[in-house]
Design a protein around this motif. Structure first.
Motif, mmCIF file in Angstrom:
data_model
loop_
_atom_site.group_PDB
_atom_site.id
_atom_site.type_symbol
_atom_site.label_atom_id
_atom_site.label_comp_id
_atom_site.label_asym_id
_atom_site.label_seq_id
_atom_site.Cartn_x
_atom_site.Cartn_y
_atom_site.Cartn_z
ATOM 1 N N ASP A 120 21.138 8.923 56.980
ATOM 2 C CA ASP A 120 22.541 9.307 57.113
ATOM 3 C C ASP A 120 23.404 8.119 56.673
ATOM 4 O O ASP A 120 23.422 7.075 57.320
ATOM 5 C CB ASP A 120 22.850 9.678 58.554
ATOM 6 N N VAL A 121 24.111 8.295 55.555
ATOM 7 C CA VAL A 121 24.891 7.187 54.995
ATOM 8 C C VAL A 121 26.400 7.417 55.143
ATOM 9 O O VAL A 121 27.193 6.722 54.512
ATOM 10 C CB VAL A 121 24.524 6.972 53.500
ATOM 11 N N SER A 122 26.793 8.368 55.981
ATOM 12 C CA SER A 122 28.213 8.698 56.114
ATOM 13 C C SER A 122 29.060 7.504 56.496
ATOM 14 O O SER A 122 30.171 7.326 55.999
ATOM 15 C CB SER A 122 28.403 9.805 57.159
ATOM 16 N N ALA A 123 28.548 6.686 57.398
ATOM 17 C CA ALA A 123 29.355 5.588 57.926
ATOM 18 C C ALA A 123 29.260 4.323 57.080
ATOM 19 O O ALA A 123 29.934 3.336 57.369
ATOM 20 C CB ALA A 123 28.916 5.286 59.357
ATOM 21 N N GLU A 124 28.432 4.321 56.069
ATOM 22 C CA GLU A 124 28.164 3.083 55.333
ATOM 23 C C GLU A 124 29.137 2.859 54.183
ATOM 24 O O GLU A 124 29.293 3.722 53.329
ATOM 25 C CB GLU A 124 26.734 3.099 54.777
ATOM 26 N N PRO A 125 29.771 1.694 54.135
ATOM 27 C CA PRO A 125 30.503 1.343 52.920
ATOM 28 C C PRO A 125 29.499 0.996 51.820
ATOM 29 O O PRO A 125 28.530 0.282 52.055
ATOM 30 C CB PRO A 125 31.316 0.108 53.337
ATOM 31 N N ALA A 126 29.699 1.542 50.658
ATOM 32 C CA ALA A 126 28.780 1.309 49.544
ATOM 33 C C ALA A 126 29.546 1.518 48.251
ATOM 34 O O ALA A 126 30.639 2.094 48.245
ATOM 35 C CB ALA A 126 27.577 2.248 49.624
ATOM 36 N N VAL A 127 28.969 1.050 47.161
ATOM 37 C CA VAL A 127 29.613 1.149 45.857
ATOM 38 C C VAL A 127 28.645 1.791 44.868
ATOM 39 O O VAL A 127 27.502 1.346 44.734
ATOM 40 C CB VAL A 127 30.055 -0.230 45.333
ATOM 41 N N ALA A 128 29.095 2.838 44.185
ATOM 42 C CA ALA A 128 28.306 3.477 43.133
ATOM 43 C C ALA A 128 29.202 3.787 41.941
ATOM 44 O O ALA A 128 29.151 4.874 41.367
ATOM 45 C CB ALA A 128 27.634 4.743 43.653
ATOM 46 N N VAL A 129 30.052 2.819 41.581
ATOM 47 C CA VAL A 129 30.927 2.917 40.409
ATOM 48 C C VAL A 129 30.523 1.813 39.444
ATOM 49 O O VAL A 129 30.358 0.662 39.868
ATOM 50 C CB VAL A 129 32.410 2.785 40.800
ATOM 51 N N GLY B 54 32.744 5.797 45.257
ATOM 52 C CA GLY B 54 31.972 6.652 44.361
ATOM 53 C C GLY B 54 32.904 7.589 43.627
ATOM 54 O O GLY B 54 33.981 7.928 44.122
ATOM 55 N N LEU B 55 32.500 8.038 42.464
ATOM 56 C CA LEU B 55 33.375 8.788 41.569
ATOM 57 C C LEU B 55 33.688 10.188 42.111
ATOM 58 O O LEU B 55 32.794 11.008 42.287
ATOM 59 C CB LEU B 55 32.734 8.901 40.178
ATOM 60 N N VAL B 56 34.959 10.455 42.372
ATOM 61 C CA VAL B 56 35.573 11.738 42.742
ATOM 62 C C VAL B 56 34.749 12.596 43.706
ATOM 63 O O VAL B 56 34.508 13.777 43.467
ATOM 64 C CB VAL B 56 35.977 12.553 41.489
ATOM 65 N N ASP C 78 42.004 7.035 43.746
ATOM 66 C CA ASP C 78 42.507 5.734 43.315
ATOM 67 C C ASP C 78 42.328 5.604 41.802
ATOM 68 O O ASP C 78 41.222 5.807 41.288
ATOM 69 C CB ASP C 78 41.694 4.661 44.058
ATOM 70 N N THR C 79 43.388 5.261 41.079
ATOM 71 C CA THR C 79 43.288 5.149 39.625
ATOM 72 C C THR C 79 42.443 3.958 39.186
ATOM 73 O O THR C 79 41.992 3.908 38.031
ATOM 74 C CB THR C 79 44.683 5.023 38.984
ATOM 75 N N GLN C 80 42.221 2.997 40.065
ATOM 76 C CA GLN C 80 41.358 1.875 39.715
ATOM 77 C C GLN C 80 39.882 2.259 39.824
ATOM 78 O O GLN C 80 39.108 2.089 38.885
ATOM 79 C CB GLN C 80 41.642 0.671 40.627
ATOM 80 N N THR C 81 39.495 2.798 40.979
ATOM 81 C CA THR C 81 38.072 3.037 41.253
ATOM 82 C C THR C 81 37.628 4.471 40.985
ATOM 83 O O THR C 81 36.429 4.751 40.992
ATOM 84 C CB THR C 81 37.755 2.712 42.711
ATOM 85 N N ARG C 82 38.578 5.394 40.786
ATOM 86 C CA ARG C 82 38.284 6.825 40.655
ATOM 87 C C ARG C 82 37.573 7.367 41.899
ATOM 88 O O ARG C 82 36.855 8.358 41.869
ATOM 89 C CB ARG C 82 37.459 7.141 39.399
ATOM 90 N N SER C 83 37.780 6.694 42.999
ATOM 91 C CA SER C 83 37.197 7.067 44.286
ATOM 92 C C SER C 83 38.315 7.509 45.218
ATOM 93 O O SER C 83 39.499 7.301 44.935
ATOM 94 C CB SER C 83 36.460 5.865 44.902
#
Length: 478
Positions: free
Chosen positions: A219-228, A94-96, A395-400
């Motif tokens: 609680d989503v702390s442990a979950e890998p997810a993508v929001a980019v 996720g972004l920054v 990360d310069t690729q994902t901004r995450s």
């Protein structure tokens, strides 16, 4: 020679030659009329130009579209709140995001009528609409001033009665992104704030005000997810989803016209042919490349905090990205590429409240950061904050957040093991290896991997705004 009674001399610069040499190649005309090959070339170019500009304009709503997708995977709109109870882990793309606050997110859908959100005390957040425009702040910088309050969100077409006792908000879209954050306590523990949030947050339809249903906290702390957002053909389908789901009057005609020129138009099917699909795919690649150039090599001197410094703001033109009545297009593009949502509390001068952000994409010599090299940031003493400061690596690729073997890619003033120099200054180290065996101030980087840094100040004080306290550049260590 034939003489015409109405003959008027035509000055230069009105007609065109039979051949016009351009970056598109040679364009050919018969007495100003383009031939078929020229028309084909020009229309392809026009569609491509508009598609690239539409990509840059579409970054903001597509940021919201991917966030909406992520949130709705965890539960229905209006009744579900995703909570990073143990802070945001780098496994979340996720972004920054930061490693210091507990994020709490919900998607608010007003299609069924007005929605009430009971905001807990002590949080810091905002509501953005589906076009990623700021609507209202919540919590410490909002109308409730951190005491907690009841906000009533009305749909764009609402014309009914409005009850008393609410902070009334009128978004221009049906879909809206609600986000706020809780802070760690004096022991660095995020749990007390999370418990306060869960005990005091309510989201429900106004029609349910007499008997509000409970919120489903996930609680989503442990979950890998993508929001980019993606930078390929899928981008256009996400943009189309936003255009179809919101009233045409919710965005300006020029932006909607740019989208419509590509076949993305409210109430109509988006079904590009092979030619247009090829243009859209290439335009997404060029648009992404352009956004990266603007983000990592921003060319407006006014965006930099100090002359000759690498540190810059992400908000040239303010949270509306406007100067003297004109949109600051490049500034909006770079913010929505790396940053996502927006609030005036992240930009405007709020001494002792809100937050400020400084970004560094290059070192003191203007060179990109190399994850295989060692760097140091010297943070001078008396950082002008009433709350805390932090520095994170992305990360310069994902901004995450940069994903390494280190749990958190950050150093903050809240860290229990933070090493402080005798004068109160702090040295933060970046590199593939720690500078010594017992370094608490080290952020791991990876060889062959680029990164950038963000310095955050929560509740910034006057010396930051007056620039009497200055943050030095990140320097490469030989």
């Amino acid at each position: 020679m034939t003489t015409h009674a109405t003959k008027t001399p035509v000055p230069p610069g009105i007609g065109c030659s039979d051949e016009v040499h351009t970056r598109l190649g040679t364009l050919r005309f018969f007495d100003g009329f383009p031939d078929d090959a020229t028309v084909h070339t020009l229309f392809d170019n026009l569609d491509f130009q508009r598609a690239v500009q539409a990509y840059l304009l579409g970054l903001a709503p597509v940021d919201m579209a991917v966030m909406r997708q992520a949130l709705l995977r965890w539960g229905p709109a209006n009744s579900t709140m995703a909570v990073w109870e143990d802070l945001v882990h780098p496994r979340f793309i996720g972004l920054v995001y930061n490693t210091s606050t507990s994020y709490c997110y919900s998607w608010i859908d007003l299609r069924g009528g007005p929605q009430v959100v009971e905001v807990p005390p002590g949080v810091y957040g905002a509501l953005n609409d589906h076009w990623c425009r700021w609507v209202v702040d919540l919590g410490l910088t909002g109308p409730d001033r951190g005491k907690g309050g009841r906000y009533l969100f009305l749909p764009p077409d609402h014309d009914g009665d409005i009850p008393d006792g609410y902070v009334v908000v009128r978004p221009r879209t049906y879909g809206n992104f609600l986000g706020y954050r809780g802070f760690r306590d004096e022991h660095g523990d995020p749990r007390p704030a999370v418990e306060t949030i869960k005990a005091n947050t309510r989201v429900y339809a106004l029609s349910q005000a007499d008997e509000p249903p409970p919120v489903q906290f996930v609680d989503v702390s442990a979950e890998p997810a993508v929001a980019v957002p993606p930078n390929d053909r899928r981008f256009w389908d996400l943009l189309n989803d936003v255009v179809q789901s919101e009233p045409p009057g919710s965005a300006d005609p020029l932006t909607l016209g740019m989208f419509a020129s590509l076949g993305i138009r409210n109430g109509r099917a988006f079904d590009p042919d092979d030619r247009m699909n090829a243009i859209l795919t290439e335009a997404a690649a060029v648009g992404d490349a352009t956004a990266r150039a603007l983000s990592y090599r921003f060319r407006e001197d006014d965006a930099f905090y100090y002359p000759g410094s690498a540190w810059r703001s992400g908000f040239l033109g303010g949270y509306r990205f406007e100067e003297d009545g004109a949109a600051v297009l490049d500034s909006a593009t770079q913010l929505y590429f790396w940053g996502g949502a927006i609030s005036p509390a992240w930009d405007q001068k709020m001494v002792g409240a809100g937050s400020q952000y400084a970004l560094a994409f290059v070192d003191e010599n203007g060179s990109p950061f190399d994850g295989g090299q060692a760097y140091r940031l010297h943070v001078p003493p008396a950082v002008p904050v009433d709350n805390f400061w932090s520095v994170l690596v992305y990360d310069t690729q994902t901004r995450s957040m940069l994903q390494t073997s280190q749990e958190w890619p950050s150093v903050t003033s809240q860290d229990r093991g933070l090493a402080t120099n005798q004068d109160g200054s702090v040295d933060v180290h970046f590199g593939p290896d720690p500078p010594d065996a017992d370094s608490h101030n080290w952020i791991q980087t990876l060889p062959h991997k680029g990164w950038f840094a963000m310095f955050r100040l929560y509740s910034p004080l006057e010396p930051w705004f007056e620039k009497t306290w200055r943050l030095p550049d990140i320097v490469r260590v030989a």
